[in-house]
Design a protein around this motif. Structure first.
Motif, PDB file in Angstrom:
ATOM      1  N   THR A 207      35.661  36.523  32.988  1.00  0.00           N
ATOM      2  CA  THR A 207      37.056  36.119  32.834  1.00  0.00           C
ATOM      3  C   THR A 207      37.906  36.468  34.043  1.00  0.00           C
ATOM      4  OG1 THR A 207      37.731  38.207  31.813  1.00  0.00           O
ATOM      5  CG2 THR A 207      36.792  36.523  30.366  1.00  0.00           C
ATOM      6  N   LEU A 208      37.335  37.232  34.985  1.00  0.00           N
ATOM      7  CA  LEU A 208      38.122  37.662  36.154  1.00  0.00           C
ATOM      8  C   LEU A 208      38.404  36.479  37.068  1.00  0.00           C
ATOM      9  CD1 LEU A 208      36.599  41.087  37.258  1.00  0.00           C
ATOM     10  CD2 LEU A 208      38.862  40.670  36.300  1.00  0.00           C
ATOM     11  N   GLU A 209      39.669  36.351  37.454  1.00  0.00           N
ATOM     12  CA  GLU A 209      40.010  35.397  38.492  1.00  0.00           C
ATOM     13  C   GLU A 209      39.961  36.123  39.836  1.00  0.00           C
ATOM     14  OE1 GLU A 209      43.765  33.726  37.607  1.00  0.00           O
ATOM     15  OE2 GLU A 209      43.120  32.778  35.734  1.00  0.00           O
ATOM     16  N   HIS A 210      39.312  35.498  40.770  1.00  0.00           N
ATOM     17  CA  HIS A 210      39.128  36.120  42.084  1.00  0.00           C
ATOM     18  C   HIS A 210      38.510  37.513  41.929  1.00  0.00           C
ATOM     19  CE1 HIS A 210      41.545  32.819  43.489  1.00  0.00           C
ATOM     20  NE2 HIS A 210      42.585  33.198  42.715  1.00  0.00           N
ATOM     21  N   PRO A 211      37.224  37.577  41.485  1.00  0.00           N
ATOM     22  CA  PRO A 211      36.572  38.881  41.228  1.00  0.00           C
ATOM     23  C   PRO A 211      36.248  39.632  42.514  1.00  0.00           C
ATOM     24  CG  PRO A 211      35.009  37.102  40.918  1.00  0.00           C
ATOM     25  CD  PRO A 211      36.330  36.437  41.184  1.00  0.00           C
ATOM     26  N   THR A 212      37.231  40.329  43.017  1.00  0.00           N
ATOM     27  CA  THR A 212      37.025  41.162  44.202  1.00  0.00           C
ATOM     28  C   THR A 212      36.363  42.467  43.787  1.00  0.00           C
ATOM     29  OG1 THR A 212      39.170  42.199  43.933  1.00  0.00           O
ATOM     30  CG2 THR A 212      39.092  40.169  45.260  1.00  0.00           C
ATOM     31  N   PRO A 213      35.774  43.212  44.735  1.00  0.00           N
ATOM     32  CA  PRO A 213      35.148  44.496  44.389  1.00  0.00           C
ATOM     33  C   PRO A 213      36.086  45.451  43.667  1.00  0.00           C
ATOM     34  CG  PRO A 213      34.456  43.812  46.555  1.00  0.00           C
ATOM     35  CD  PRO A 213      35.496  42.818  46.124  1.00  0.00           C
ATOM     36  N   SER A 214      37.361  45.487  44.103  1.00  0.00           N
ATOM     37  CA  SER A 214      38.284  46.417  43.454  1.00  0.00           C
ATOM     38  C   SER A 214      38.589  45.983  42.026  1.00  0.00           C
ATOM     39  CB  SER A 214      39.577  46.528  44.258  1.00  0.00           C
ATOM     40  OG  SER A 214      40.208  45.248  44.336  1.00  0.00           O
ATOM     41  N   ARG A 215      38.717  44.657  41.808  1.00  0.00           N
ATOM     42  CA  ARG A 215      38.959  44.170  40.453  1.00  0.00           C
ATOM     43  C   ARG A 215      37.751  44.454  39.547  1.00  0.00           C
ATOM     44  NH1 ARG A 215      42.869  40.333  39.238  1.00  0.00           N
ATOM     45  NH2 ARG A 215      44.344  39.907  40.916  1.00  0.00           N
ATOM     46  N   ILE A 216      36.556  44.201  40.090  1.00  0.00           N
ATOM     47  CA  ILE A 216      35.341  44.472  39.301  1.00  0.00           C
ATOM     48  C   ILE A 216      35.245  45.951  38.961  1.00  0.00           C
ATOM     49  CG2 ILE A 216      32.817  44.504  39.403  1.00  0.00           C
ATOM     50  CD1 ILE A 216      32.958  41.906  41.003  1.00  0.00           C
ATOM     51  N   GLN A 217      35.523  46.792  39.935  1.00  0.00           N
ATOM     52  CA  GLN A 217      35.446  48.231  39.699  1.00  0.00           C
ATOM     53  C   GLN A 217      36.456  48.663  38.648  1.00  0.00           C
ATOM     54  OE1 GLN A 217      35.164  50.711  43.221  1.00  0.00           O
ATOM     55  NE2 GLN A 217      36.414  52.278  42.229  1.00  0.00           N
ATOM     56  N   GLY A 218      37.670  48.119  38.728  1.00  0.00           N
ATOM     57  CA  GLY A 218      38.680  48.466  37.738  1.00  0.00           C
ATOM     58  C   GLY A 218      38.308  47.987  36.349  1.00  0.00           C
ATOM     59  N   LEU A 219      37.726  46.767  36.280  1.00  0.00           N
ATOM     60  CA  LEU A 219      37.310  46.238  34.985  1.00  0.00           C
ATOM     61  C   LEU A 219      36.204  47.092  34.359  1.00  0.00           C
ATOM     62  CD1 LEU A 219      37.397  43.928  32.882  1.00  0.00           C
ATOM     63  CD2 LEU A 219      35.638  42.787  34.256  1.00  0.00           C
ATOM     64  N   VAL A 220      35.206  47.436  35.170  1.00  0.00           N
ATOM     65  CA  VAL A 220      34.100  48.262  34.663  1.00  0.00           C
ATOM     66  C   VAL A 220      34.626  49.593  34.163  1.00  0.00           C
ATOM     67  CG1 VAL A 220      31.999  49.495  35.311  1.00  0.00           C
ATOM     68  CG2 VAL A 220      32.352  47.152  36.105  1.00  0.00           C
ATOM     69  N   GLN A 221      35.512  50.204  34.926  1.00  0.00           N
ATOM     70  CA  GLN A 221      36.061  51.508  34.513  1.00  0.00           C
ATOM     71  C   GLN A 221      36.854  51.381  33.224  1.00  0.00           C
ATOM     72  OE1 GLN A 221      38.354  53.557  37.487  1.00  0.00           O
ATOM     73  NE2 GLN A 221      39.632  54.520  35.938  1.00  0.00           N
ATOM     74  N   GLN A 222      37.673  50.336  33.150  1.00  0.00           N
ATOM     75  CA  GLN A 222      38.506  50.160  31.958  1.00  0.00           C
ATOM     76  C   GLN A 222      37.649  49.993  30.702  1.00  0.00           C
ATOM     77  OE1 GLN A 222      40.845  46.604  32.019  1.00  0.00           O
ATOM     78  NE2 GLN A 222      41.206  46.653  29.814  1.00  0.00           N
ATOM     79  N   LEU A 223      36.606  49.145  30.773  1.00  0.00           N
ATOM     80  CA  LEU A 223      35.807  48.859  29.585  1.00  0.00           C
ATOM     81  C   LEU A 223      34.963  50.055  29.160  1.00  0.00           C
ATOM     82  CD1 LEU A 223      34.724  45.209  30.404  1.00  0.00           C
ATOM     83  CD2 LEU A 223      36.513  45.968  28.846  1.00  0.00           C
ATOM     84  N   ILE A 224      34.394  50.764  30.143  1.00  0.00           N
ATOM     85  CA  ILE A 224      33.609  51.962  29.794  1.00  0.00           C
ATOM     86  C   ILE A 224      34.518  53.022  29.188  1.00  0.00           C
ATOM     87  CG2 ILE A 224      32.223  53.839  30.728  1.00  0.00           C
ATOM     88  CD1 ILE A 224      31.024  51.922  32.702  1.00  0.00           C
ATOM     89  N   ASN A 225      35.699  53.198  29.777  1.00  0.00           N
ATOM     90  CA  ASN A 225      36.642  54.172  29.216  1.00  0.00           C
ATOM     91  C   ASN A 225      37.056  53.802  27.798  1.00  0.00           C
ATOM     92  OD1 ASN A 225      36.616  55.694  31.501  1.00  0.00           O
ATOM     93  ND2 ASN A 225      38.493  54.869  32.365  1.00  0.00           N
ATOM     94  N   LYS A 226      37.239  52.489  27.572  1.00  0.00           N
ATOM     95  CA  LYS A 226      37.677  52.048  26.258  1.00  0.00           C
ATOM     96  C   LYS A 226      36.609  52.316  25.204  1.00  0.00           C
ATOM     97  CE  LYS A 226      40.084  48.255  24.060  1.00  0.00           C
ATOM     98  NZ  LYS A 226      40.701  46.932  24.248  1.00  0.00           N
TER      99      LYS A 226
END
Length: 792
Positions: free
Chosen positions: A690-709
């Motif tokens: 679902t990421l638009e423009h999946p840059t490394p920083s966006r991917i890293q933030g998404l992974v962190q957010q979902l694991i934390n959740k």
């Protein structure tokens, strides 16, 4: 979620149910004791009659030896002293008297019913009486117990079946029976010197009789009828006299009969009361001298010494052996096995499997020892049984355990088996050391074997190691040197090879019998050409692509945290096979942008999504994928909330309360690291789309957010992942996803107008909520409560 922490609910579910655990431990203790004892190996020289003794044998202790000849003679005397038992039926005379009276009363009643019938009666009446009397003849014969000819019956009719006739018969018969009539007087007279026991039938009274000649035989009694009845028969008509004598003779029955069973029973009891006649062999007394020829007497002494030693120590050694085995099992469980999650997940099955391997190895041990003792004296070479013992494949048990439960379980198993094996060799420290280290190293070298040839290679390594161990043991036991060492090396190396072969052959059978899944089977299942995966590719291509990426992600992450990469990958491949039943209800498989769920109520959509777990479990069981994969299918969503449809339901029913539990997956939560990896990768991969423009920083933030959740939602509470593991997992996911969504070079000319990438809301999961980033840090609900994950 510490590394050494075991989940409380897991312990409550398995550990508190102690009944199966106690039953298994006690059963193993009893069976192992029966296998190891009383046939503990003792190095005794066995002789046969006629052999020449090669050394002196002295009595190690005082013991008693039975004089079998004297005992047999004494028991024979006791049997002979018992008098023969005869049964005396005192009631036979009364029985025959009633029988005679009843028989005579039948025809006499005809006369009595017609009054004083006489020859002066009318002919018709006389004819009727005559006919009636003769009609009763069969009944008369039956009641009397003998046949009566017509002439005798005419005489009785003439005498009107007078009571005097029956009275004379009874009188004579009673006198004969009162004297005693024996069935076989010739056999009776053989007991004249000792006498007999006369036992009254129907009572407990008996008496000894020494004068046996006064009893009548049957033929003698018949002869005595005229003599005994002479005073009473004087003056009678000759024909009537002969009738009375004939009837009496034919009615005579023996009332004294031999009781063989009672006699035999009393003689056996008398023989049993005679104890064996023993004489004592003193400690130090010479039993057999060197160079002496072995005689039956020598064999009797040697056998008695061996048997009496076993009997005297039977109870003590048996109880001691059982207690040692029980202590080993209980201590090993509570100190080590109790805290191993690999064992706790299926505790009863795993403990039963371990118990089965223990029994199997002990049986192999005893069989091998017996064969070695038989073979060693027969071979033309000077091979001792001790050399052959090095080839016993005890290590196969630890290698098999390692294949299914891992090295952490196989290690204590090898120690316990080494100690139990030592008990079979008179607690030999040398063999204890050999088999203990042999088992540990066998398990260590077999833990990564995935094919049959791997087990053979592990067996070869173990064989080489066995040679070193055999050398050490030979030096310790002061048996180093000569051809014995050569044979020790030969059999030690063979023992390693045999252990590898047994492991390769038995593992598939154990896998089928206990429902385990080995690495070799997992490798087969990981083949993307397997029918189930090919079906997934054709019928649900979106789910197939998602599963392949999840499999790659969890395989890499498992290698990072020390989990099983092959198991994790296969679980990733098959975790969504339940979607094959209704593939179009999952957005990754929908075409033309049509979402079926737009026409369904949120609760119905939720039920459809949850059903893919049940469908997946049924399909996995049907295809026999193994319990680990079935568990991954059930647990990979845990008890997470299906947020999209929950929020949709809340918007549709603003004024009604919505039960949030109806929109959660049923669980259970992940129990193993591999299943937890599948949960994490499943959520992360779906959201990454679902990421638009999946840059490394966006991917890293998404992974962190979902694991934390997931962590904050307590979905990882029941698996042994640590925060350090989560950091490694996030870093591994970042690497994989960056490889998939890496930046591509933009071409200067585009053949088609650029269209915006549609956002893919995956209805199989809680859709990724908008990711807000501040300097690359997620701020879903304010400051991030956890350390940033996945940074190098």
């Amino acid at each position: 979620m510490a590394a050494k922490r075991t989940d409380i609910s897991l312990k409550n579910r398995f550990i508190t149910d102690t009944a199966p655990l106690v039953a298994i431990v006690l059963a193993v203790t009893v069976i192992a004791t029966l296998i190891l004892y009383p046939k503990l190996i003792i190095y005794n020289q066995s002789y046969e009659i006629g052999d020449i003794a090669d050394k002196n044998i002295k009595a190690p202790k005082d013991f008693l030896i039975e004089d079998r000849m004297a005992t047999t003679e004494k028991r024979a005397q006791a049997r002979d002293a018992i008098l023969t038992v005869y049964d005396h039926d005192r009631f036979l005379s009364e029985s025959l008297s009633r029988q005679i009276k009843q028989a005579f009363s039948l025809p006499r009643s005809v006369y009595e019913s017609n009054g004083k019938a006489s020859n002066a009666d009318p002919p018709d009446q006389q004819e009727a009486i005559h006919n009636r009397i003769w009609e009763l003849k069969p009944e008369f014969e039956k009641a009397l117990g003998i046949t009566v000819n017509n002439g005798a019956y005419n005489i009785l009719q003439r005498e009107r079946f007078s009571p005097e006739i029956s009275g004379l018969i009874i009188q004579i018969l009673s006198k004969l029976l009162d004297n005693g009539v024996v069935a076989n007087k010739e056999l009776l007279l053989r007991e004249t010197d000792k006498g007999i026991i006369l036992k009254t039938v129907g009572t407990d009274t008996e008496n000894m009789v020494y004068n046996l000649r006064h009893f009548y035989g049957v033929d003698q009694a018949k002869t005595m009828v005229r003599i005994v009845g002479e005073p009473s028969l004087k003056g009678l008509d000759y024909s009537l006299l002969n009738l009375i004598v004939d009837f009496t003779q034919r009615l005579i029955q023996p009332n004294i009969t031999l009781n063989r069973s009672e006699t035999q029973k009393r003689r056996e009891q008398a023989a049993e009361l005679i104890k064996p006649i023993l004489y004592k062999i003193k400690k130090g007394e010479m039993i057999l001298r060197e160079g002496e020829r072995v005689t039956p007497t020598h064999m009797l002494k040697l056998q008695t010494l061996r048997n009496q030693g076993d009997k005297q120590e039977l109870l003590k050694k048996g109880i001691g052996t059982a207690l040692i085995i029980l202590a080993l099992l209980v201590i090993t469980y509570f100190i080590h096995l109790k805290y191993q999650r690999e064992l706790l997940l299926y505790q009863n099955k795993n403990l039963f499997f371990i118990s089965f391997i223990v029994i199997m190895v002990l049986l192999i041990l005893q069989l091998s020892v017996s064969l070695a003792q038989v073979i060693a004296p027969e071979v033309p070479f000077a091979i001792s049984a001790a050399s052959i013992y090095y080839s016993i494949p005890i290590a196969a048990g630890a290698m098999i355990i390692c294949q299914f439960l891992g090295f952490t379980i196989a290690f204590p198993f090898a120690i316990v088996m080494g100690l139990l094996t030592a008990m079979a060799f008179e607690n030999s420290y040398g063999f204890c050391l050999y088999f203990l280290l042999n088992g540990v190293m066998g398990a260590y070298w077999s833990q990564d074997c995935k094919e049959s040839k791997g087990f053979i290679m592990a067996g070869a390594k173990l064989g080489a190691f066995n040679i070193v161990l055999a050398t050490i043991v030979s030096i310790y036991m002061a048996e180093f040197g000569g051809f014995k060492l050569f044979w020790d090396w030969t059999f030690a190396f063979a023992g390693g090879i045999i252990a590898g072969i047994i492991t390769a052959g038995v593992s598939p059978m154990m896998e089928m019998a206990f429902g385990y899944t080995t690495n070799s089977t997992l490798l087969e299942l990981s083949n993307l050409d397997k029918p189930l995966l090919r079906r997934l590719m054709l019928e649900a291509p979106g789910t197939y692509h998602h599963s392949v990426i999840v499999g790659s992600m969890v395989e890499a992450a498992a290698a990072e945290i020390g989990a099983n990469p092959v198991l994790a990958k296969v679980c990733g491949y098959y975790h969504d096979i339940g979607k094959l039943k209704n593939p179009l209800y999952f957005i990754e498989n929908q075409k033309n942008g049509k979402n079926i769920h737009n026409k369904l109520a949120p609760s119905m959509s939720c039920l459809i999504l949850i059903s893919h777990l049940k469908n997946g479990v049924e399909l996995a069981r049907e295809k026999k994928l193994g319990q680990e994969i079935i568990d991954a299918i059930k647990q990979h969503h845990g008890t997470t909330l299906i947020t999209y449809f929950y929020e949709k339901a809340r918007k549709q029913k603003k004024d009604e309360s919505i039960n949030i539990d109806n929109f959660r997956y049923p669980g259970p939560k992940p129990q193993t690291r591999e299943t937890a990896l599948v949960m994490l990768a499943d959520v992360v991969e779906a959201a990454a789309r679902t990421l638009e423009h999946p840059t490394p920083s966006r991917i890293q933030g998404l992974v962190q957010q979902l694991i934390n959740k997931l962590f904050s939602d307590n979905q990882l509470d029941e698996c042994p992942l640590t925060l350090a593991d989560l950091h490694k997992i996030a870093r591994s996911f970042n690497k994989i996803l960056n490889g998939i969504y890496h930046h591509r070079v933009e071409y200067p000319e585009k053949p088609y107008p650029e269209t915006p990438k549609p956002k893919n809301d995956d209805t199989d999961r809680q859709p990724a909520e908008p990711v807000q980033t501040i300097n690359g840090t997620d701020t879903e609900n304010g400051p991030n409560p956890l350390k940033r994950l996945g940074q190098s």
